[in-house]
Design a protein around this motif. Structure first.
Motif, PDB file in Angstrom:
ATOM      1  N   ALA A 149       0.751  -1.396  -0.247  1.00 26.65           N
ATOM      2  CA  ALA A 149       0.089  -0.010  -0.140  1.00 26.65           C
ATOM      3  C   ALA A 149       0.816   1.164   0.129  1.00 26.65           C
ATOM      4  O   ALA A 149       0.781   2.242  -0.876  1.00 26.65           O
ATOM      5  CB  ALA A 149      -1.003  -0.090   1.109  1.00 26.65           C
ATOM      6  N   GLY A 150       1.800   1.469   0.859  1.00 26.66           N
ATOM      7  CA  GLY A 150       2.636   2.435   0.686  1.00 26.66           C
ATOM      8  C   GLY A 150       3.601   2.727  -0.411  1.00 26.66           C
ATOM      9  O   GLY A 150       3.751   3.767  -0.943  1.00 26.66           O
ATOM     10  N   PHE A 151       3.713   1.497  -0.944  1.00 21.67           N
ATOM     11  CA  PHE A 151       4.604   1.638  -2.279  1.00 21.67           C
ATOM     12  C   PHE A 151       3.773   2.305  -3.608  1.00 21.67           C
ATOM     13  O   PHE A 151       4.025   3.211  -4.115  1.00 21.67           O
ATOM     14  CB  PHE A 151       5.194   0.137  -2.667  1.00 21.67           C
ATOM     15  N   GLN A 152       2.538   1.633  -3.610  1.00 23.07           N
ATOM     16  CA  GLN A 152       1.506   2.215  -4.646  1.00 23.07           C
ATOM     17  C   GLN A 152       0.722   3.560  -4.377  1.00 23.07           C
ATOM     18  O   GLN A 152       0.483   4.028  -5.240  1.00 23.07           O
ATOM     19  CB  GLN A 152       0.374   1.058  -4.677  1.00 23.07           C
ATOM     20  N   SER A 153       0.735   3.778  -3.165  1.00 19.41           N
ATOM     21  CA  SER A 153       0.008   4.803  -2.539  1.00 19.41           C
ATOM     22  C   SER A 153      -1.394   4.705  -3.037  1.00 19.41           C
ATOM     23  O   SER A 153      -2.172   5.820  -2.997  1.00 19.41           O
ATOM     24  CB  SER A 153       0.777   6.042  -3.164  1.00 19.41           C
ATOM     25  N   PHE A 154      -1.865   3.510  -3.336  1.00 16.91           N
ATOM     26  CA  PHE A 154      -3.351   3.406  -3.880  1.00 16.91           C
ATOM     27  C   PHE A 154      -3.666   1.989  -3.458  1.00 16.91           C
ATOM     28  O   PHE A 154      -2.843   1.084  -3.591  1.00 16.91           O
ATOM     29  CB  PHE A 154      -3.417   3.664  -5.083  1.00 16.91           C
ATOM     30  N   VAL A 155      -4.752   1.725  -3.012  1.00 13.87           N
ATOM     31  CA  VAL A 155      -5.288   0.288  -2.705  1.00 13.87           C
ATOM     32  C   VAL A 155      -6.747   0.082  -3.411  1.00 13.87           C
ATOM     33  O   VAL A 155      -7.472   1.043  -3.342  1.00 13.87           O
ATOM     34  CB  VAL A 155      -5.336  -0.328  -1.386  1.00 13.87           C
ATOM     35  N   SER A 156      -6.867  -0.852  -3.978  1.00 15.42           N
ATOM     36  CA  SER A 156      -8.261  -1.448  -4.367  1.00 15.42           C
ATOM     37  C   SER A 156      -8.479  -2.674  -4.548  1.00 15.42           C
ATOM     38  O   SER A 156      -7.578  -3.598  -4.467  1.00 15.42           O
ATOM     39  CB  SER A 156      -8.405  -0.607  -5.785  1.00 15.42           C
TER      40      SER A 156
END
Ligand SMILES: Nc1ncnc2c1ncn2[C@@H]1O[C@H](COP(=O)(O)OP(=O)(O)O)[C@@H](O)[C@H]1O
Ligand SMILES: [Mg+2]
Lengths: 346, 271
Positions: A256-263
């Motif tokens: 999550a921290g890497f993508q700065s996005f979760v879905s």
């Protein structure tokens, strides 16, 4: 398997010869293992120097995340022998824990070091909640129940719009920063991930070679005998489940921290299957195997990019090929390797 | 947890109440229509070696499965040292000090002999996940103790030289010894051996007899199921004879050998 009385005719020189061949084996193995460890560590530490593009460094981060997932699943499946097909749910729970606590979604921006333990703890608690009623089930039933759990978690995330923002996901997660130092660039993030991989390798090695680790092995080998020898198998399985879930949660946090996005679409059943493939390909119960398996299955699609349409066809073929020719995996664990050689000796 | 009511019954009935270790009363186990164990009552006293004999299918292994909480009885009570075994789970029975071996060897095949025995120490040690991860001094000391004790136990049964071999690659006789070592490492007060001499040659059987004596002189009460009459007669101070789930006779080896019912049901056939 054994003919009664067979031991009478056993070769008197047998133990000596076995000790000798074993000594030779260890002598041959030690330097090789040391060398491979040093080479591997050096290669891993210098990745950002020799891979040319940011894109490839990002691939390396993804590889680290999968290694974390494989290491965790290895505890549950490889050590304890529990068939957990819903493993990805814990990964999702870890990722969303970060998303809830470090994004504009709820307006919370907790420090990363505060979120870190929560991302291990929350999935572990879910693991215990799921495991308490289900871990009494036999292997194949457990597989189905965990598979269901994985899907339920994904469906909840998909449909609880209020809480999770549904299929649109949660964006603009905080950049990971520890004591003011921001892990914004892929290179920095890669090193953070690498440190976590190293910590997890140490942790899992220690777990494997401990009172609890031996007990997990006993459950995998013969659950009824394990009970008769005084093991509270239910509590031990719960601990394997919770520990594996905590590993997955940390991987989720890193993701999550890497993508700065979760879905929700990052946490499908297919992901669980891929992680399973990684540890099977590498060698069940083996730490280097889990790492190698993850690397191969992350890097392979990149290498196969030029053949675009046939990419996953080749990927599948290769998996089938390796598993038929080397069923013990690419880097099997020590005991399994001995199993195979000793069987050949008989 | 100890049922005072049951303990009293045991004391009232036992000839030497202080020495009574296992008190089985009216034990019954039905599998559907089959009565595997039928109204069985018997006692075992501290420091005894008791043999359980009887034809195949008499219910001997079932009796062990009931005592170790692997099966639940249909009726009756089993009291071990004041504790009602009927309410416990298998690992709690082992923690109480009652442990078994299996008729068909059930080792942890892909673990080394040493690790098999170390697993037996589990219920007498307590390092948890935290200890495993941090390896602080207490955990390291405990690991050393486990290792030493496991090696001692392997040496006790005479297979210390096999410590690093995988359990499944040991010869049959050593596998049987390893099962006994693994059971002993749980620190039992009573051990239930299920046909320990089956498949052993006469030399190995003689060694087994010595081993069982050694186990008893270490303060462990021994119950053994055995078909090998030489072993039984050489070891047992008391013999319990089962047939069709019922005790048809019990007594000293000399008494049992001459009992007509035993000869009819069992010994006669064996000759
Ligand atoms: N789990 C079970 N389910 C059904 N029948 C069983 C089971 N275990 C044992 N039995 C039956 O109970 C009887 C006693 O078996 P067992 O205790 O194994 O005999 P033995 O005296 O040879 O050890 C046999 O008729 C056996 O078939
Ligand atoms: Mg039997």
């Amino acid at each position: 398997m054994n003919v009664p009385g067979e031991s009478v005719v056993s070769d008197p020189a047998g133990p000596v010869r076995r000790a000798w061949s074993e000594a030779k084996g260890i002598a041959a193995l030690r330097p090789m293992r040391m060398t491979s460890l040093v080479v591997f560590a050096a290669a891993a530490a210098t990745v950002p120097l020799w891979v040319g593009s940011n894109y490839l460094i990002r691939v390396a981060v993804v590889a680290c995340i999968y290694i974390m997932l494989s290491l965790g699943l290895n505890i549950v499946v490889g050590f304890c022998g529990l068939l957990d097909l819903g493993y990805v749910a814990f990964y999702a729970i870890g990722a969303y824990t970060y998303a809830f606590l470090a994004s504009p979604h709820f307006g919370l921006h907790l420090p990363w070091l505060v979120i870190l333990p929560l991302c291990a703890l929350v999935p572990a608690i879910f693991g215990i909640l799921l495991g308490t009623p289900t871990l009494r089930l036999r292997g194949d039933y457990l597989a189905i129940v965990t598979l269901g759990f994985g899907e339920i978690v994904r469906l909840f995330i998909n449909n609880l719009d209020r809480l999770t923002n549904g299929p649109k996901g949660i964006a603009n997660l905080d950049t990971v920063s520890i004591a003011g130092f921001k892990f914004g660039s892929p290179t920095r993030y890669y090193y953070l991930a690498l440190v976590f991989v190293a910590l997890m390798v140490v942790a899992i090695r220690r777990l494997g070679d401990s009172r609890i680790g031996r007990a997990w092995g006993a459950i995998r080998e013969d659950e009824l005998a394990a009970k008769a020898m005084g093991l509270n198998t239910h509590s031990l399985k719960l601990r394997a489940f919770a520990t594996g879930a905590a590993f997955a949660g940390i991987a989720g946090l890193m993701f999550a921290g890497f993508q700065s996005f979760v879905s929700p679409e990052s946490f499908t059943f297919g992901e669980s299957v891929i992680i399973f493939c990684m540890i099977t390909l590498g060698g069940m119960g083996s730490i280097p195997g889990a790492i190698l398996g993850s690397l191969v299955l992350v890097i392979l699609p990149e290498v196969l990019r030029p053949v675009a349409d046939y990419r996953y066809l080749l990927y599948g073929l290769l998996l089938i090929l390796v598993m038929t020719m080397r069923p013990q995996g690419l880097w099997p664990n020590k005991q399994r390797r001995r199993e195979l050689t000793e069987r050949a000796e008989r | 947890m100890s049922g005072p009511a049951l303990a009293t019954t045991a004391a009232a009935a036992g000839a030497q109440p202080d020495h009574l270790l296992l008190d089985v009363r009216g034990l019954t186990k039905r599998f559907g229509g089959l009565q595997a164990i039928c109204e069985l009552s018997y006692q075992v006293f501290r420091g005894e070696i008791v043999a359980v004999i009887g034809p195949n299918g008499a219910g001997k292994t079932t009796l062990y499965n009931l005592l170790t909480a692997t099966y639940r009885p249909t009726g009756g009570t089993m009291v071990f040292d004041g504790h009602d075994l009927g309410r416990l789970s298998p690992h709690e029975v082992t923690e109480l000090g009652l442990v078994r071996t299996f008729q068909n060897i059930r080792l942890f095949p892909n673990m080394t002999a040493l690790d098999n025995v170390k697993v037996g120490r589990y219920c007498r040690t307590d390092a948890g996940l935290f200890g495993a991860l941090t390896r602080l001094r207490g955990t390291r000391r405990e690991e050393r103790e486990i290792e030493e004790q496991a090696m001692e136990t392997l040496a006790f049964v005479g297979i210390a030289h096999r410590a690093d071999e995988l359990a499944k690659s040991l010869p049959y006789g050593d596998q049987k010894l390893l099962e006994i070592a693994r059971a002993l490492s749980t620190g039992p007060r009573m051990i239930l051996l299920d046909e320990p001499a089956a498949g052993l040659n006469s030399g190995e059987s003689a060694e087994l007899v010595e081993l069982v004596r050694k186990i008893r002189s270490d303060g462990v009460t021994v119950v053994l199921i055995e078909h090998d009459m030489k072993v039984v007669m050489g070891l047992a101070e008391r013999i319990v004879v089962l047939d069709h789930g019922m005790m048809i006779c019990q007594g000293t080896p000399a008494e049992v050998r001459c009992d007509q019912r035993v000869i009819d049901a069992y010994l006669g056939k064996a000759v």
